[in-house]
Design a protein around this motif. Structure first.
Motif, PDB file in Angstrom:
ATOM      1  N   GLN A 329       7.142  51.926 -55.716  1.00  0.00           N
ATOM      2  CA  GLN A 329       5.751  51.477 -55.774  1.00  0.00           C
ATOM      3  C   GLN A 329       5.564  50.179 -56.546  1.00  0.00           C
ATOM      4  N   VAL A 330       6.496  49.873 -57.464  1.00  0.00           N
ATOM      5  CA  VAL A 330       6.389  48.595 -58.177  1.00  0.00           C
ATOM      6  C   VAL A 330       7.215  47.507 -57.497  1.00  0.00           C
ATOM      7  N   GLY A 331       7.768  47.821 -56.340  1.00  0.00           N
ATOM      8  CA  GLY A 331       8.485  46.803 -55.573  1.00  0.00           C
ATOM      9  C   GLY A 331       9.970  46.736 -55.807  1.00  0.00           C
ATOM     10  N   GLY A 332      10.529  47.732 -56.494  1.00  0.00           N
ATOM     11  CA  GLY A 332      11.967  47.747 -56.725  1.00  0.00           C
ATOM     12  C   GLY A 332      12.735  48.199 -55.498  1.00  0.00           C
ATOM     13  N   LEU A 333      14.041  48.133 -55.587  1.00  0.00           N
ATOM     14  CA  LEU A 333      14.926  48.547 -54.499  1.00  0.00           C
ATOM     15  C   LEU A 333      15.284  50.018 -54.670  1.00  0.00           C
ATOM     16  N   THR A 334      15.154  50.820 -53.599  1.00  0.00           N
ATOM     17  CA  THR A 334      15.468  52.244 -53.695  1.00  0.00           C
ATOM     18  C   THR A 334      16.375  52.668 -52.563  1.00  0.00           C
ATOM     19  N   ILE A 335      17.388  53.474 -52.910  1.00  0.00           N
ATOM     20  CA  ILE A 335      18.383  53.947 -51.952  1.00  0.00           C
ATOM     21  C   ILE A 335      18.604  55.440 -52.167  1.00  0.00           C
ATOM     22  N   ALA A 336      18.583  56.217 -51.091  1.00  0.00           N
ATOM     23  CA  ALA A 336      18.900  57.643 -51.151  1.00  0.00           C
ATOM     24  C   ALA A 336      20.180  57.904 -50.378  1.00  0.00           C
ATOM     25  N   GLN A 337      21.021  58.771 -50.916  1.00  0.00           N
ATOM     26  CA  GLN A 337      22.233  59.173 -50.194  1.00  0.00           C
ATOM     27  C   GLN A 337      21.838  59.975 -48.960  1.00  0.00           C
ATOM     28  N   ASP A 338      22.543  59.787 -47.876  1.00  0.00           N
ATOM     29  CA  ASP A 338      22.187  60.479 -46.639  1.00  0.00           C
ATOM     30  C   ASP A 338      22.665  61.925 -46.650  1.00  0.00           C
ATOM     31  N   ILE A 352      13.057  61.098 -49.859  1.00  0.00           N
ATOM     32  CA  ILE A 352      12.787  60.612 -48.510  1.00  0.00           C
ATOM     33  C   ILE A 352      11.445  61.141 -48.013  1.00  0.00           C
ATOM     34  N   ALA A 353      11.172  62.412 -48.297  1.00  0.00           N
ATOM     35  CA  ALA A 353       9.915  63.018 -47.863  1.00  0.00           C
ATOM     36  C   ALA A 353       8.705  62.332 -48.500  1.00  0.00           C
ATOM     37  N   LEU A 354       8.873  61.809 -49.706  1.00  0.00           N
ATOM     38  CA  LEU A 354       7.793  61.092 -50.394  1.00  0.00           C
ATOM     39  C   LEU A 354       7.634  59.662 -49.883  1.00  0.00           C
ATOM     40  N   GLY A 355       8.559  59.213 -49.062  1.00  0.00           N
ATOM     41  CA  GLY A 355       8.544  57.826 -48.628  1.00  0.00           C
ATOM     42  C   GLY A 355       9.047  56.881 -49.694  1.00  0.00           C
ATOM     43  N   ALA A 356       9.826  57.418 -50.641  1.00  0.00           N
ATOM     44  CA  ALA A 356      10.283  56.627 -51.785  1.00  0.00           C
ATOM     45  C   ALA A 356      11.577  55.867 -51.510  1.00  0.00           C
ATOM     46  N   ALA A 357      12.318  56.265 -50.479  1.00  0.00           N
ATOM     47  CA  ALA A 357      13.622  55.649 -50.221  1.00  0.00           C
ATOM     48  C   ALA A 357      13.487  54.555 -49.172  1.00  0.00           C
ATOM     49  N   GLN A 358      13.760  53.326 -49.569  1.00  0.00           N
ATOM     50  CA  GLN A 358      13.733  52.219 -48.612  1.00  0.00           C
ATOM     51  C   GLN A 358      14.935  52.273 -47.686  1.00  0.00           C
ATOM     52  N   TYR A 359      16.067  52.779 -48.203  1.00  0.00           N
ATOM     53  CA  TYR A 359      17.283  52.878 -47.407  1.00  0.00           C
ATOM     54  C   TYR A 359      17.917  54.240 -47.601  1.00  0.00           C
ATOM     55  N   ILE A 360      18.471  54.776 -46.516  1.00  0.00           N
ATOM     56  CA  ILE A 360      19.177  56.053 -46.534  1.00  0.00           C
ATOM     57  C   ILE A 360      20.597  55.758 -46.081  1.00  0.00           C
ATOM     58  N   LEU A 361      21.555  55.877 -47.012  1.00  0.00           N
ATOM     59  CA  LEU A 361      22.909  55.404 -46.725  1.00  0.00           C
ATOM     60  C   LEU A 361      23.966  56.443 -47.070  1.00  0.00           C
TER      61      LEU A 361
END
Length: 378
Positions: A329-338, A352-361
């Motif tokens: 929400q503050v514009g940082g980079l976010t990654i979640a493990q797949d 991911i459910a919160l929409g918090a992960a920009q990338y799922i890797l």
């Protein structure tokens, strides 16, 4: 209509007849667990696995013919499934044994009562049953060689999970993992700090990421791992041997330094004050966790804003999901493990459910992503 209970099939391997009897009695108290076979060493057990097809294997460490370490390596190469090492040689002072077993592919370890008395097994009965239930839901991967095939190294160390009462949840259908992108929305980010949170399966996942980062990595790294008391020092030393970067336990008042990996002290939350220095506190646990990933992520988001990067790895529960949302929400980079590479997809799934992960890797792509972004502008 009564729902049928799925029975967890367990193979017990131990050269002590007394230990076999006691463990069978303990597991017999749970209607969800059935001991389908026993063996007195690894060689005997290997012959039984194709026939019995156990869901979980419990093994001692010290046995003749084939010990628990050798047995674990063979199982993970030929018949991969969750292994719990139950031994008197995996106490708090036996961290070398513990990390060797985790390296070989054991998911968890459990100390036998130090007295060895049958009566003392009663004090650990419920904890042991809970561990078997958790291990039955853990994903494991074939290991072809202990030093190669790193995609298969995400399946260890359930031992380090603090709250064994967390319930496993079914993973939702999510979008396929994204490849390393060059997204114009984030292409001009300058990341000044990296925060990583993990739980079940975390130490090996952390090792996978940290091993790939160069000695010139330009920002501090804060790692929060749910870990049992007494084993943080062993984890720090183990990761230090696997990383090109120094690994240490954070100290209150210390300013995070570039290229250093920090962990919170045991039973402490780790935050940043208004000057960006560490604050290690024993304020109440959040969601049953101290340290809490969300507490650290929230603090990083508050101080570093869009210059923060947050990575949430494998683990039960939802710790870190709200914190990752704060970073996003503050514009940082976010990654979640797949899901495919997670031992337990609980925490990443919640983010991911919160929409918090920009990338799922995949775990094997995360370090490349970090280097892709953190290298920019430097």
């Amino acid at each position: 209509m009564t729902k049928k209970i799925k029975v967890i099939k367990v193979l017990v391997v131990d050269d002590s007849p007394i230990a076999l009897i006691v463990l069978k009695r303990i597991f017999a108290t749970s209607p969800e667990i059935e001991v389908i076979g026993t063996a007195k060493n690894g060689l005997e057990a290997l012959k039984l696995i194709p026939q019995l097809q156990p869901d979980v294997i419990c093994t001692d460490l010290h046995m003749a013919s084939m010990n628990g370490l050798e047995f674990t390596r063979e199982v993970m190469q030929k018949y991969p499934r969750p292994i719990l090492v139950i031994s008197s040689s995996v106490q708090e002072d036996d961290q070398h044994n513990i990390f060797q077993l985790l390296e070989a592919g054991a998911v968890d370890v459990f100390p036998k009562p130090e007295t060895g008395l049958t009566a003392d097994y009663g004090t650990i009965q419920q904890e042991l049953i809970n561990k078997i239930k958790i291990l039955s839901g853990v994903k494991v991967f074939t290991r072809r060689h202990r030093h190669i095939n790193r995609v298969n190294q995400e399946h260890r160390q359930q031992f380090f999970v603090r709250n064994i009462q967390d319930k496993l949840v079914k993973s939702p259908i999510v979008s396929p993992p994204q490849t390393i992108p060059k997204d114009p929305r984030y292409s001009k980010k300058i990341i000044k700090i990296l925060a990583i949170g993990s739980s079940t399966g975390g130490p090996e996942a952390l090792k996978t990421i940290l091993h790939d980062l160069p000695s010139t990595f330009p920002v501090p790294i804060i790692c929060v791992q749910h870990i049992s008391n007494g084993f943080l020092t062993g984890l720090v030393n183990w990761l230090a041997n696997e990383s090109k970067l120094p690994v240490k336990i954070a100290i209150s008042g210390e300013l995070p330094q570039a290229g250093v990996i920090y962990f919170p002290p045991e039973e402490h939350h780790l935050e940043l004050n208004n000057w960006g220095k560490f604050v290690c506190s024993k304020t109440p646990a959040i969601g049953g966790h101290r340290p809490s990933i969300t507490v650290t992520f929230n603090s990083v988001a508050n101080f570093y804003r869009s210059s923060a990067a947050g990575v949430l790895l494998t683990g039960m529960g939802r710790d870190g999901a709200d914190g990752m949302l704060a970073i996003s929400q503050v514009g940082g980079l976010t990654i979640a493990q797949d899901e495919a590479s997670s031992i337990i997809f609980g925490m990443p799934k919640e983010a991911i459910a919160l929409g918090a992960a920009q990338y799922i890797l995949s775990i094997n792509d995360i370090s490349s992503m970090l280097l892709n972004y953190i290298g920019r502008g430097r």
